[in-house]
Design a protein around this motif. Structure first.
Motif, PDB file in Angstrom:
ATOM      1  N   VAL A  71      -7.847 -37.532   4.477  1.00 45.43           N
ATOM      2  CA  VAL A  71      -8.846 -36.841   5.284  1.00 45.43           C
ATOM      3  C   VAL A  71      -8.150 -36.083   6.406  1.00 45.43           C
ATOM      4  O   VAL A  71      -6.991 -36.366   6.739  1.00 45.43           O
ATOM      5  N   VAL A  72      -8.867 -35.141   6.997  1.00 49.82           N
ATOM      6  CA  VAL A  72      -8.310 -34.346   8.091  1.00 49.82           C
ATOM      7  C   VAL A  72      -9.252 -34.423   9.283  1.00 49.82           C
ATOM      8  O   VAL A  72     -10.453 -34.679   9.127  1.00 49.82           O
ATOM      9  N   PRO A  73      -8.732 -34.211  10.494  1.00 51.94           N
ATOM     10  CA  PRO A  73      -9.586 -34.232  11.684  1.00 51.94           C
ATOM     11  C   PRO A  73     -10.469 -32.998  11.750  1.00 51.94           C
ATOM     12  O   PRO A  73     -10.169 -31.976  11.127  1.00 51.94           O
ATOM     13  N   PRO A  74     -11.554 -33.062  12.503  1.00 51.45           N
ATOM     14  CA  PRO A  74     -12.420 -31.894  12.667  1.00 51.45           C
ATOM     15  C   PRO A  74     -11.818 -30.900  13.646  1.00 51.45           C
ATOM     16  O   PRO A  74     -10.985 -31.255  14.480  1.00 51.45           O
ATOM     17  N   THR A  75     -12.242 -29.657  13.542  1.00 53.93           N
ATOM     18  CA  THR A  75     -11.781 -28.644  14.483  1.00 53.93           C
ATOM     19  C   THR A  75     -12.499 -28.837  15.815  1.00 53.93           C
ATOM     20  O   THR A  75     -13.622 -29.355  15.851  1.00 53.93           O
ATOM     21  N   PRO A  76     -11.892 -28.430  16.927  1.00 53.49           N
ATOM     22  CA  PRO A  76     -12.497 -28.632  18.249  1.00 53.49           C
ATOM     23  C   PRO A  76     -13.910 -28.061  18.370  1.00 53.49           C
ATOM     24  O   PRO A  76     -14.787 -28.683  18.967  1.00 53.49           O
ATOM     25  N   GLU A  77     -14.151 -26.862  17.829  1.00 52.33           N
ATOM     26  CA  GLU A  77     -15.479 -26.264  17.958  1.00 52.33           C
ATOM     27  C   GLU A  77     -16.527 -27.044  17.184  1.00 52.33           C
ATOM     28  O   GLU A  77     -17.691 -27.143  17.612  1.00 52.33           O
ATOM     29  N   LYS A  78     -16.147 -27.651  16.047  1.00 56.29           N
ATOM     30  CA  LYS A  78     -17.092 -28.443  15.262  1.00 56.29           C
ATOM     31  C   LYS A  78     -17.385 -29.770  15.957  1.00 56.29           C
ATOM     32  O   LYS A  78     -18.510 -30.279  15.897  1.00 56.29           O
ATOM     33  N   VAL A  79     -16.385 -30.337  16.617  1.00 57.76           N
ATOM     34  CA  VAL A  79     -16.577 -31.572  17.376  1.00 57.76           C
ATOM     35  C   VAL A  79     -17.573 -31.346  18.508  1.00 57.76           C
ATOM     36  O   VAL A  79     -18.493 -32.140  18.718  1.00 57.76           O
ATOM     37  N   LYS A  80     -17.381 -30.264  19.244  1.00 52.46           N
ATOM     38  CA  LYS A  80     -18.286 -29.948  20.351  1.00 52.46           C
ATOM     39  C   LYS A  80     -19.716 -29.758  19.845  1.00 52.46           C
ATOM     40  O   LYS A  80     -20.667 -30.310  20.407  1.00 52.46           O
ATOM     41  N   ALA A  81     -19.869 -28.997  18.763  1.00 54.02           N
ATOM     42  CA  ALA A  81     -21.195 -28.735  18.210  1.00 54.02           C
ATOM     43  C   ALA A  81     -21.862 -30.021  17.740  1.00 54.02           C
ATOM     44  O   ALA A  81     -23.054 -30.250  17.987  1.00 54.02           O
ATOM     45  N   MET A  82     -21.109 -30.891  17.072  1.00 53.63           N
ATOM     46  CA  MET A  82     -21.673 -32.131  16.568  1.00 53.63           C
ATOM     47  C   MET A  82     -22.072 -33.066  17.703  1.00 53.63           C
ATOM     48  O   MET A  82     -23.103 -33.743  17.633  1.00 53.63           O
ATOM     49  N   ALA A  83     -21.281 -33.100  18.759  1.00 54.20           N
ATOM     50  CA  ALA A  83     -21.613 -33.943  19.909  1.00 54.20           C
ATOM     51  C   ALA A  83     -22.926 -33.491  20.553  1.00 54.20           C
ATOM     52  O   ALA A  83     -23.756 -34.319  20.959  1.00 54.20           O
ATOM     53  N   ILE A  84     -23.129 -32.187  20.640  1.00 52.95           N
ATOM     54  CA  ILE A  84     -24.383 -31.652  21.193  1.00 52.95           C
ATOM     55  C   ILE A  84     -25.554 -31.997  20.278  1.00 52.95           C
ATOM     56  O   ILE A  84     -26.624 -32.425  20.729  1.00 52.95           O
ATOM     57  N   LEU A  85     -25.355 -31.817  18.970  1.00 51.12           N
ATOM     58  CA  LEU A  85     -26.413 -32.106  18.001  1.00 51.12           C
ATOM     59  C   LEU A  85     -26.805 -33.578  18.005  1.00 51.12           C
ATOM     60  O   LEU A  85     -27.996 -33.915  18.020  1.00 51.12           O
ATOM     61  N   LEU A  86     -25.822 -34.461  17.962  1.00 52.19           N
ATOM     62  CA  LEU A  86     -26.111 -35.892  17.888  1.00 52.19           C
ATOM     63  C   LEU A  86     -26.848 -36.392  19.125  1.00 52.19           C
ATOM     64  O   LEU A  86     -27.711 -37.260  19.026  1.00 52.19           O
ATOM     65  N   LYS A  87     -26.503 -35.831  20.260  1.00 48.82           N
ATOM     66  CA  LYS A  87     -27.213 -36.244  21.475  1.00 48.82           C
ATOM     67  C   LYS A  87     -28.667 -35.803  21.418  1.00 48.82           C
ATOM     68  O   LYS A  87     -29.586 -36.575  21.736  1.00 48.82           O
ATOM     69  N   HIS A  88     -28.902 -34.573  20.991  1.00 52.56           N
ATOM     70  CA  HIS A  88     -30.269 -34.045  20.965  1.00 52.56           C
ATOM     71  C   HIS A  88     -31.127 -34.723  19.895  1.00 52.56           C
ATOM     72  O   HIS A  88     -32.271 -35.115  20.157  1.00 52.56           O
ATOM     73  N   ILE A  89     -30.576 -34.861  18.704  1.00 53.03           N
ATOM     74  CA  ILE A  89     -31.344 -35.374  17.569  1.00 53.03           C
ATOM     75  C   ILE A  89     -31.452 -36.889  17.562  1.00 53.03           C
ATOM     76  O   ILE A  89     -32.492 -37.447  17.192  1.00 53.03           O
ATOM     77  N   TRP A  90     -30.395 -37.570  17.980  1.00 52.79           N
ATOM     78  CA  TRP A  90     -30.353 -39.026  17.806  1.00 52.79           C
ATOM     79  C   TRP A  90     -30.467 -39.792  19.128  1.00 52.79           C
ATOM     80  O   TRP A  90     -31.431 -40.514  19.335  1.00 52.79           O
ATOM     81  N   VAL A  91     -29.520 -39.636  20.030  1.00 49.39           N
ATOM     82  CA  VAL A  91     -29.533 -40.396  21.283  1.00 49.39           C
ATOM     83  C   VAL A  91     -30.803 -40.136  22.078  1.00 49.39           C
ATOM     84  O   VAL A  91     -31.546 -41.054  22.438  1.00 49.39           O
ATOM     85  N   ASP A  92     -31.073 -38.863  22.329  1.00 49.58           N
ATOM     86  CA  ASP A  92     -32.230 -38.515  23.156  1.00 49.58           C
ATOM     87  C   ASP A  92     -33.557 -38.841  22.474  1.00 49.58           C
ATOM     88  O   ASP A  92     -34.566 -39.067  23.152  1.00 49.58           O
ATOM     89  N   ALA A  93     -33.566 -38.886  21.139  1.00 45.15           N
ATOM     90  CA  ALA A  93     -34.793 -39.237  20.414  1.00 45.15           C
ATOM     91  C   ALA A  93     -35.176 -40.685  20.691  1.00 45.15           C
ATOM     92  O   ALA A  93     -36.350 -40.992  20.945  1.00 45.15           O
ATOM     93  N   TYR A  94     -34.213 -41.587  20.650  1.00 48.29           N
ATOM     94  CA  TYR A  94     -34.506 -42.998  20.916  1.00 48.29           C
ATOM     95  C   TYR A  94     -34.828 -43.237  22.388  1.00 48.29           C
ATOM     96  O   TYR A  94     -35.675 -44.067  22.721  1.00 48.29           O
ATOM     97  N   VAL A  95     -34.149 -42.525  23.268  1.00 50.10           N
ATOM     98  CA  VAL A  95     -34.458 -42.654  24.699  1.00 50.10           C
ATOM     99  C   VAL A  95     -35.882 -42.176  24.964  1.00 50.10           C
ATOM    100  O   VAL A  95     -36.640 -42.812  25.710  1.00 50.10           O
ATOM    101  N   GLU A  96     -36.270 -41.073  24.330  1.00 49.13           N
ATOM    102  CA  GLU A  96     -37.641 -40.572  24.476  1.00 49.13           C
ATOM    103  C   GLU A  96     -38.639 -41.574  23.925  1.00 49.13           C
ATOM    104  O   GLU A  96     -39.690 -41.820  24.532  1.00 49.13           O
ATOM    105  N   LEU A  97     -38.321 -42.170  22.786  1.00 45.95           N
ATOM    106  CA  LEU A  97     -39.213 -43.171  22.190  1.00 45.95           C
ATOM    107  C   LEU A  97     -39.419 -44.344  23.134  1.00 45.95           C
ATOM    108  O   LEU A  97     -40.526 -44.910  23.206  1.00 45.95           O
ATOM    109  N   MET A  98     -38.383 -44.701  23.885  1.00 47.40           N
ATOM    110  CA  MET A  98     -38.455 -45.818  24.823  1.00 47.40           C
ATOM    111  C   MET A  98     -38.902 -45.360  26.214  1.00 47.40           C
ATOM    112  O   MET A  98     -38.570 -45.978  27.217  1.00 47.40           O
ATOM    113  N   ASN A  99     -39.646 -44.252  26.245  1.00 44.60           N
ATOM    114  CA  ASN A  99     -40.219 -43.733  27.496  1.00 44.60           C
ATOM    115  C   ASN A  99     -39.163 -43.444  28.563  1.00 44.60           C
ATOM    116  O   ASN A  99     -39.372 -43.683  29.755  1.00 44.60           O
TER     117      ASN A  99
END
Length: 326
Positions: A71-99
């Protein structure tokens, strides 16, 4: 043995003499100054690590990857994009669910997200989309496949969409993330034994790779992978339900009915093995999954799905090249 005792006494005496002779300077032997971080590392610290105890591994480390695969590591721009996506779609979704309360994610989220640039293929031809290790780390593969300027999320196809360009983010990342997080939660608190008995005669073990997406409902499963064993069945029900519209689940139940009652498939190898109670089994298992998450984790799966779908629709508005400060 006698000489060994004498040597040890000499060393102890020497150490005591050296320590008592040197006045302590008051400074630690370790570097306690805050290390320099680049912009992305500082953002991860402020948006993931401090509030939620989550860190990211994205640079290649031998001891963090399975050396059986190339396997190979991700490129820096893809890492940044994925970190933004995961926070919006996953982390913040559960925080919103928990008021707005971050406690749930801070307590139960994996301590590490590992991002791998390439996909990981097994010898049987199957592709590993993600792994969860001991409730501590989730690894996501194929990050370099992310097309930052062409984002696509399918929420209506019950089986997920593969082989498209751009890739379906739901199939390759978000569904996988909810699936692996489900494993983490069920490792913390087990689900009812009753779930394991519902489709017990229909599991395909290693043969699940030969089950087609649109045939899996004939056995009472939402995906072929769900037919591999009951833990995967549980996680696939959860991740499919919360990342897809209600019409997608209804399509799965309808498909189960069609396959069980249609006699036009008599020449198919799977036809004799189909479950006469496929639709009812899917409904019963969904009921058990919902009751488990509501009773154990205070997670209303319908509310979570509503939040996840809304946030999925907002992805096209995100700037994945610049780190948001909110």
């Amino acid at each position: 043995m006698k000489h060994l005792r004498i040597l040890m006494l000499f060393l102890v005496a020497l150490t005591f003499w050296s320590c008592s002779d040197d006045a302590p300077s008051g400074e630690s032997i370790f570097d306690t100054t805050q290390r320099q971080r680049n912009e992305f590392e500082q953002w991860i610290l402020e948006k993931y690590t401090i509030p939620y105890n989550i860190s990211f591994i994205y640079r290649y480390k031998d001891n963090e990857t399975n050396n059986s695969y190339n396997v190979v590591p991700p490129t820096p721009e893809k890492v940044k994009a994925m970190a933004i996506l995961l926070k919006h779609i996953w982390v913040d979704a559960y925080v919103e669910l928990m008021n707005g309360d971050p406690t749930f994610i801070k307590t139960y989220a994996p301590r590490v997200f590992q991002l791998v640039g390439s996909k990981q293929y097994k010898t049987d031809g199957t592709e590993t989309l993600g792994t969860a290790e001991g409730g501590l780390k989730i690894t996501m593969f194929g990050v370099n496949s992310l097309d930052i300027d062409n984002l696509y999320i399918d929420v209506t196809n019950p089986y997920g969409v593969r082989g498209t360009d751009p890739i379906d983010l739901n199939y390759y990342f978000f569904h996988t993330l909810h699936h692996e997080f489900c494993h983490i939660l069920t490792q913390k608190a087990n689900y009812p034994e009753e779930f394991r008995t519902v489709s017990v005669e229909n599991f395909r073990s290693g043969d699940w790779v030969n089950v087609k997406d649109n045939i899996a409902p004939a056995f009472g499963f939402v995906t072929p992978y769900a037919s591999s064993e009951y833990n995967e069945d549980f996680a696939e029900i959860y991740s499919t339900y919360v990342t897809k519209e209600a019409s997608a689940w209804e399509a799965l139940e309808k498909r189960a009915d069609e396959l069980v009652n249609n006699t036009d498939n008599e020449k198919e190898d799977w036809w004799e093995k189909r479950s006469k109670t496929a639709k009812a089994d899917m409904q019963q298992k969904l009921k058990l999954v919902k009751e488990y998450f509501e009773g154990t984790w205070k997670i209303d799966m319908d509310k979570l799905r509503k939040i996840v779908l809304r946030r999925s629709s907002e992805v096209s508005t995100l700037d994945l090249r610049n780190l948001p400060q909110k």
